[in-house]
Write a protein that holds these residues in place. Structure first.
Motif, mmCIF file in Angstrom:
data_model
loop_
_atom_site.group_PDB
_atom_site.id
_atom_site.type_symbol
_atom_site.label_atom_id
_atom_site.label_comp_id
_atom_site.label_asym_id
_atom_site.label_seq_id
_atom_site.Cartn_x
_atom_site.Cartn_y
_atom_site.Cartn_z
ATOM 1 N N ARG A 240 -5.262 16.035 -21.352
ATOM 2 C CA ARG A 240 -3.807 16.198 -21.473
ATOM 3 C C ARG A 240 -3.037 14.929 -21.141
ATOM 4 O O ARG A 240 -1.814 14.940 -21.134
ATOM 5 C CB ARG A 240 -3.333 17.324 -20.560
ATOM 6 C CG ARG A 240 -3.845 18.661 -21.014
ATOM 7 C CD ARG A 240 -3.277 19.766 -20.219
ATOM 8 N NE ARG A 240 -3.832 21.031 -20.685
ATOM 9 C CZ ARG A 240 -3.386 22.197 -20.332
ATOM 10 N NH1 ARG A 240 -2.388 22.286 -19.503
ATOM 11 N NH2 ARG A 240 -3.939 23.292 -20.798
ATOM 12 N N GLN A 241 -3.731 13.852 -20.860
ATOM 13 C CA GLN A 241 -3.065 12.585 -20.585
ATOM 14 C C GLN A 241 -2.412 12.070 -21.865
ATOM 15 O O GLN A 241 -2.905 12.313 -22.967
ATOM 16 C CB GLN A 241 -4.063 11.542 -20.068
ATOM 17 C CG GLN A 241 -4.654 11.885 -18.717
ATOM 18 C CD GLN A 241 -3.626 11.817 -17.616
ATOM 19 O OE1 GLN A 241 -2.777 10.942 -17.623
ATOM 20 N NE2 GLN A 241 -3.697 12.748 -16.694
ATOM 21 N N ALA A 242 -1.338 11.362 -21.691
ATOM 22 C CA ALA A 242 -0.618 10.820 -22.847
ATOM 23 C C ALA A 242 -1.470 9.745 -23.532
ATOM 24 O O ALA A 242 -2.235 9.028 -22.888
ATOM 25 C CB ALA A 242 0.703 10.222 -22.399
ATOM 26 N N ALA A 243 -1.322 9.656 -24.845
ATOM 27 C CA ALA A 243 -2.047 8.650 -25.606
ATOM 28 C C ALA A 243 -1.508 7.260 -25.255
ATOM 29 O O ALA A 243 -0.321 7.072 -25.039
ATOM 30 C CB ALA A 243 -1.889 8.898 -27.090
ATOM 31 N N VAL A 244 -2.414 6.315 -25.161
ATOM 32 C CA VAL A 244 -2.032 4.949 -24.811
ATOM 33 C C VAL A 244 -2.079 4.095 -26.066
ATOM 34 O O VAL A 244 -3.083 4.089 -26.789
ATOM 35 C CB VAL A 244 -3.000 4.373 -23.741
ATOM 36 C CG1 VAL A 244 -2.633 2.948 -23.390
ATOM 37 C CG2 VAL A 244 -3.006 5.258 -22.512
ATOM 38 N N GLU A 245 -1.002 3.391 -26.326
ATOM 39 C CA GLU A 245 -0.969 2.520 -27.493
ATOM 40 C C GLU A 245 -1.667 1.201 -27.151
ATOM 41 O O GLU A 245 -1.395 0.594 -26.124
ATOM 42 C CB GLU A 245 0.468 2.252 -27.908
ATOM 43 C CG GLU A 245 1.160 3.483 -28.431
ATOM 44 C CD GLU A 245 2.555 3.168 -28.925
ATOM 45 O OE1 GLU A 245 2.855 1.975 -29.139
ATOM 46 O OE2 GLU A 245 3.332 4.118 -29.082
ATOM 47 N N MET A 246 -2.559 0.812 -28.028
ATOM 48 C CA MET A 246 -3.273 -0.450 -27.823
ATOM 49 C C MET A 246 -2.880 -1.426 -28.920
ATOM 50 O O MET A 246 -2.860 -1.063 -30.094
ATOM 51 C CB MET A 246 -4.787 -0.203 -27.864
ATOM 52 C CG MET A 246 -5.278 0.686 -26.755
ATOM 53 S SD MET A 246 -7.060 0.957 -26.855
ATOM 54 C CE MET A 246 -7.676 -0.659 -26.513
ATOM 55 N N PRO A 247 -2.578 -2.645 -28.551
ATOM 56 C CA PRO A 247 -2.259 -3.633 -29.579
ATOM 57 C C PRO A 247 -3.508 -3.973 -30.408
ATOM 58 O O PRO A 247 -4.635 -3.808 -29.961
ATOM 59 C CB PRO A 247 -1.780 -4.853 -28.798
ATOM 60 C CG PRO A 247 -2.098 -4.597 -27.376
ATOM 61 C CD PRO A 247 -2.422 -3.156 -27.202
ATOM 62 N N ALA A 248 -3.276 -4.402 -31.618
ATOM 63 C CA ALA A 248 -4.391 -4.715 -32.531
ATOM 64 C C ALA A 248 -5.271 -5.837 -31.987
ATOM 65 O O ALA A 248 -6.463 -5.891 -32.275
ATOM 66 C CB ALA A 248 -3.846 -5.079 -33.902
ATOM 67 N N GLY A 249 -4.705 -6.704 -31.192
ATOM 68 C CA GLY A 249 -5.481 -7.806 -30.640
ATOM 69 C C GLY A 249 -6.573 -7.337 -29.690
ATOM 70 O O GLY A 249 -7.619 -7.944 -29.563
#
Length: 73
Positions: free
Chosen positions: A60-69
């Motif tokens: 249930r943790q929020a999704a973490v956005e990861m940069p393409a790098g």
């Protein structure tokens, strides 16, 4: 013919913890067996419910956005 005892009123003033229903039943049966059942219940609880609760918490943790790098080195 059967004889019936007269109905006695419950006297709250004479109640003590020592004479309570729960403690009378504990004295009546084997205390070691009760302790063993509590330990087994705790073990089953920790083996089956705790991992499920941890998985549910992390899912249930929020999704973490990861940069393409970071994704593509």
């Amino acid at each position: 013919m059967a004889k019936f005892k007269p109905y006695l009123q419950y006297d709250e003033e004479s109640w003590t913890l020592k004479n309570s229903f729960v403690l009378r039943e504990i004295r009546r049966c084997n205390r070691n067996q009760l302790i063993l059942m509590l330990v087994l219940f705790g073990l089953l609880l920790s083996l089956f419910i705790y991992p499920f609760a941890v998985k549910t918490f992390f899912s249930r943790q929020a999704a973490v956005e990861m940069p393409a790098g970071e994704v593509l080195p």
